[in-house]
Motif scaffolding. Structure first.
Motif, mmCIF file in Angstrom:
data_model
loop_
_atom_site.group_PDB
_atom_site.id
_atom_site.type_symbol
_atom_site.label_atom_id
_atom_site.label_comp_id
_atom_site.label_asym_id
_atom_site.label_seq_id
_atom_site.Cartn_x
_atom_site.Cartn_y
_atom_site.Cartn_z
ATOM 1 N N PRO A 1 0.837 -1.199 0.000
ATOM 2 C CA PRO A 1 0.000 0.000 0.000
ATOM 3 C C PRO A 1 0.874 1.253 0.000
ATOM 4 C CG PRO A 1 0.062 -0.951 2.200
ATOM 5 C CD PRO A 1 0.809 -1.897 1.293
ATOM 6 N N GLY A 2 0.277 2.394 -0.326
ATOM 7 C CA GLY A 2 1.009 3.658 -0.284
ATOM 8 C C GLY A 2 1.253 4.223 -1.667
ATOM 9 N N PRO A 3 1.606 5.513 -1.741
ATOM 10 C CA PRO A 3 1.873 6.135 -3.045
ATOM 11 C C PRO A 3 3.099 5.463 -3.687
ATOM 12 C CG PRO A 3 1.679 7.787 -1.279
ATOM 13 C CD PRO A 3 1.758 6.455 -0.624
ATOM 14 N N ILE B 1 6.579 7.224 -3.833
ATOM 15 C CA ILE B 1 7.146 7.424 -2.498
ATOM 16 C C ILE B 1 7.725 6.103 -1.988
ATOM 17 C CG2 ILE B 1 6.517 7.936 -0.089
ATOM 18 C CD1 ILE B 1 4.693 10.138 -1.265
ATOM 19 N N ASN B 2 7.005 5.008 -2.237
ATOM 20 C CA ASN B 2 7.551 3.695 -1.869
ATOM 21 C C ASN B 2 8.870 3.425 -2.589
ATOM 22 O OD1 ASN B 2 5.436 3.198 -0.184
ATOM 23 N ND2 ASN B 2 4.341 1.832 -1.558
ATOM 24 N N VAL C 1 11.660 5.267 -0.869
ATOM 25 C CA VAL C 1 11.991 4.629 0.419
ATOM 26 C C VAL C 1 12.800 3.343 0.192
ATOM 27 C CG1 VAL C 1 10.983 3.420 2.409
ATOM 28 C CG2 VAL C 1 10.044 5.618 1.685
ATOM 29 N N PHE D 1 13.213 10.352 0.354
ATOM 30 C CA PHE D 1 11.841 10.850 0.510
ATOM 31 C C PHE D 1 11.823 12.374 0.583
ATOM 32 C CE2 PHE D 1 8.542 12.409 3.401
ATOM 33 C CZ PHE D 1 7.413 11.957 2.768
ATOM 34 N N ILE E 1 5.891 19.948 -2.004
ATOM 35 C CA ILE E 1 5.072 20.339 -0.855
ATOM 36 C C ILE E 1 5.063 21.870 -0.697
ATOM 37 C CG2 ILE E 1 6.779 20.175 1.050
ATOM 38 C CD1 ILE E 1 3.577 18.421 1.578
ATOM 39 N N ILE F 1 2.843 23.286 -3.653
ATOM 40 C CA ILE F 1 1.392 23.091 -3.494
ATOM 41 C C ILE F 1 0.828 24.027 -2.423
ATOM 42 C CG2 ILE F 1 1.340 21.219 -1.765
ATOM 43 C CD1 ILE F 1 -0.750 20.974 -4.852
ATOM 44 N N GLN G 1 -4.807 5.729 8.302
ATOM 45 C CA GLN G 1 -5.575 4.535 7.959
ATOM 46 C C GLN G 1 -5.624 4.361 6.439
ATOM 47 O OE1 GLN G 1 -9.440 5.191 9.532
ATOM 48 N NE2 GLN G 1 -10.182 3.157 9.062
ATOM 49 N N LEU G 2 -5.896 5.458 5.719
ATOM 50 C CA LEU G 2 -5.989 5.377 4.258
ATOM 51 C C LEU G 2 -4.653 4.947 3.647
ATOM 52 C CD1 LEU G 2 -8.187 8.493 3.348
ATOM 53 C CD2 LEU G 2 -8.832 6.084 3.322
ATOM 54 N N SER G 3 -3.543 5.351 4.300
ATOM 55 C CA SER G 3 -2.209 4.996 3.800
ATOM 56 C C SER G 3 -2.067 3.489 3.639
ATOM 57 C CB SER G 3 -1.164 5.533 4.784
ATOM 58 O OG SER G 3 0.117 5.075 4.448
ATOM 59 N N LEU G 4 -2.588 2.739 4.630
ATOM 60 C CA LEU G 4 -2.423 1.282 4.610
ATOM 61 C C LEU G 4 -3.460 0.590 3.727
ATOM 62 C CD1 LEU G 4 -1.508 0.693 8.348
ATOM 63 C CD2 LEU G 4 0.005 0.575 6.360
ATOM 64 N N MET H 1 -4.128 1.831 0.665
ATOM 65 C CA MET H 1 -3.859 2.329 -0.679
ATOM 66 C C MET H 1 -3.141 1.293 -1.542
ATOM 67 S SD MET H 1 -1.785 5.729 -1.725
ATOM 68 C CE MET H 1 -2.251 6.695 -0.334
ATOM 69 N N GLY I 1 -2.495 5.790 -5.330
ATOM 70 C CA GLY I 1 -3.440 6.770 -4.815
ATOM 71 C C GLY I 1 -4.889 6.642 -5.258
ATOM 72 N N LEU J 1 -0.690 14.721 -3.267
ATOM 73 C CA LEU J 1 -0.565 16.032 -2.628
ATOM 74 C C LEU J 1 -1.925 16.637 -2.303
ATOM 75 C CD1 LEU J 1 2.363 17.603 -4.611
ATOM 76 C CD2 LEU J 1 2.253 17.298 -2.146
ATOM 77 N N ALA K 1 -2.362 16.927 1.283
ATOM 78 C CA ALA K 1 -1.794 18.110 1.945
ATOM 79 C C ALA K 1 -2.764 19.289 1.833
ATOM 80 C CB ALA K 1 -0.448 18.461 1.323
ATOM 81 N N PHE L 1 -0.163 15.058 5.215
ATOM 82 C CA PHE L 1 0.729 14.431 4.232
ATOM 83 C C PHE L 1 1.673 13.440 4.908
ATOM 84 C CE2 PHE L 1 4.068 14.016 1.087
ATOM 85 C CZ PHE L 1 3.270 13.668 0.010
ATOM 86 N N ILE M 1 -0.304 10.231 5.474
ATOM 87 C CA ILE M 1 -0.593 9.395 4.306
ATOM 88 C C ILE M 1 0.681 8.656 3.861
ATOM 89 C CG2 ILE M 1 -0.163 11.009 2.379
ATOM 90 C CD1 ILE M 1 -3.298 8.902 2.551
ATOM 91 N N CYS M 2 1.862 9.180 4.197
ATOM 92 C CA CYS M 2 3.127 8.558 3.757
ATOM 93 C C CYS M 2 3.728 7.616 4.799
ATOM 94 C CB CYS M 2 4.177 9.621 3.441
ATOM 95 S SG CYS M 2 3.736 10.651 2.063
ATOM 96 N N SER N 1 2.739 3.507 5.293
ATOM 97 C CA SER N 1 3.093 2.701 4.129
ATOM 98 C C SER N 1 4.605 2.723 3.887
ATOM 99 C CB SER N 1 2.347 3.206 2.889
ATOM 100 O OG SER N 1 2.582 4.572 2.696
ATOM 101 N N SER N 2 5.270 3.853 4.199
ATOM 102 C CA SER N 2 6.723 3.927 3.997
ATOM 103 C C SER N 2 7.457 3.006 4.962
ATOM 104 C CB SER N 2 7.223 5.360 4.196
ATOM 105 O OG SER N 2 6.713 6.188 3.189
#
Lengths: 181, 174
Positions: free
Chosen positions: A59-61, A64-65, A68, A84, A92, A95, B13-16, B18, B22, B61, B64, B80, B83-84, B87-88
């Protein structure tokens, strides 16, 4: 394809991912591959594909994974943090600046109209990506039924994601295990 | 509850959840943000998503931006980060194990089995998002044309987004 790889220093990790973060308009992954495989030769093409498989499975973007996992491979936990931060530093800040500008001007009629057009087009971008991802299911009736059932459970009764995943993921993995997908 | 804590819990929670990137969590994020927590209207959600699409970097993003809307710059960083981070951490520990199991049959079965589910989730996210940006037949037409152009041609997405914004600015959408 190159078959030799270069071990990046911490500052090279930061700078490499910093470039990816700045370039990544409308999709970061193609830039990530170009930077890591072609430009800087940290990975071979095959290694990138394998790493990509890992990052899609977890899971995750995805991008980004990737930062990492690649950072960890060369410099452990510190490498992950540096990669990262390199990836996200510029986006960031950009945005948040855009958000402040949006907040200040979104009542101005032409800005508001521009956003209506931008939002409708962004929906097209997401629909197009959904279609491209659905294309490999063509001609596989069982996979199509599973995808449509998942789609229907979310769009129709608005089930929560957790419920849908808890029901559909085991069913789909079971079908795949029986070799019927 | 403190809004920063609410942001951290929701996006952590949403991070895990995904799986496959996204777009999988887009419908759930929209439901939580506009219905459960009622932080934004569906229109505002769509506008922030468009802003994130038009900006460089991962389109996650948008998280964020939601955090920023709820609790300013601190909200943006907390949302942000949330969400990272989960999962990271998982990726960090899974990277080594993944190489060890890469030839195992069960790993491939899980990978193959998740594909149709992910596809359905992404389709649902796209349709729910498009419903919020469709105000009348003109915006529906713009979305339809953008979908066809982006699917059938290799025109850069940013150029298509710029044209869409231009169509809006010119007043053609009413």
């Amino acid at each position: 394809m190159y078959d030799t790889t270069v071990r990046p220093t911490l500052s090279a990790l930061f700078m490499g991912f910093f470039t990816v973060g700045i370039c990544g308009f409308g999709g970061v992954l193609p830039w990530a591959r170009w930077m890591m495989v072609e430009r800087r030769r940290w990975l071979t093409g095959a290694e990138f594909t394998d790493l990509m498989g890992l990052c899609q499975f977890l899971p995750g973007p995805n991008v980004i994974n990737i930062s990492v996992a690649l950072g960890a491979r060369y410099h452990g936990a510190l490498g992950s943090v540096v990669a990262f931060c390199g990836l996200m530093a510029a986006p960031i800040v950009i945005i948040i600046v855009l958000a402040i500008v949006y907040d200040r001007f979104h009542e101005v009629p032409w800005v508001r109209d521009g956003f209506i057009g931008l939002a409708a087009t962004a929906s097209g971008l997401v629909l197009s990506m959904a279609l491209k991802m659905a294309a490999p299911l063509w001609g596989r009736p069982v996979a199509i039924v599973v995808a449509l059932a998942t789609f229907g459970a979310i769009v129709g009764p608005r089930w929560s994601l957790l419920t849908v995943l808890a029901v559909m993921a085991p069913i789909s993995v079971l079908i795949a295990w029986r070799g019927r997908l | 509850m403190n809004p920063l804590v609410e942001l951290a819990l929701l996006f952590g929670q949403l991070s895990l959840l995904m799986f496959g990137g996204g777009p999988t969590i887009l419908p759930e994020m929209q439901r939580q943000v506009t219905e459960v927590h009622a932080w934004l209207t569906p229109r505002e959600f769509a506008a922030l998503f468009a802003l994130a699409q038009a900006s460089p970097g991962p389109n996650m993003l948008v998280v964020a931006l939601i955090g920023w809307r709820v609790a300013g710059v601190a909200g943006a960083l907390v949302a942000f980060g949330a969400i990272c981070a989960p999962s990271s951490v998982l990726t960090y520990f899974a990277a080594a194990a993944w190489y060890r199991f890469r030839d195992k049959a069960w790993r491939k079965v899980i990978q193959v089995g998740l594909v149709p589910v992910t596809t359905g989730l992404i389709g649902a996210g796209a349709v729910i998002l498009a419903a919020t940006t469709t105000l009348d037949w003109r915006t529906a037409l713009l979305t339809g044309v953008a979908t066809v152009v982006l699917t059938a041609t290799r025109i850069h997405p940013l150029a298509v987004l710029a044209v869409g914004a231009g169509v809006g600015v010119s007043g053609l959408l009413g």
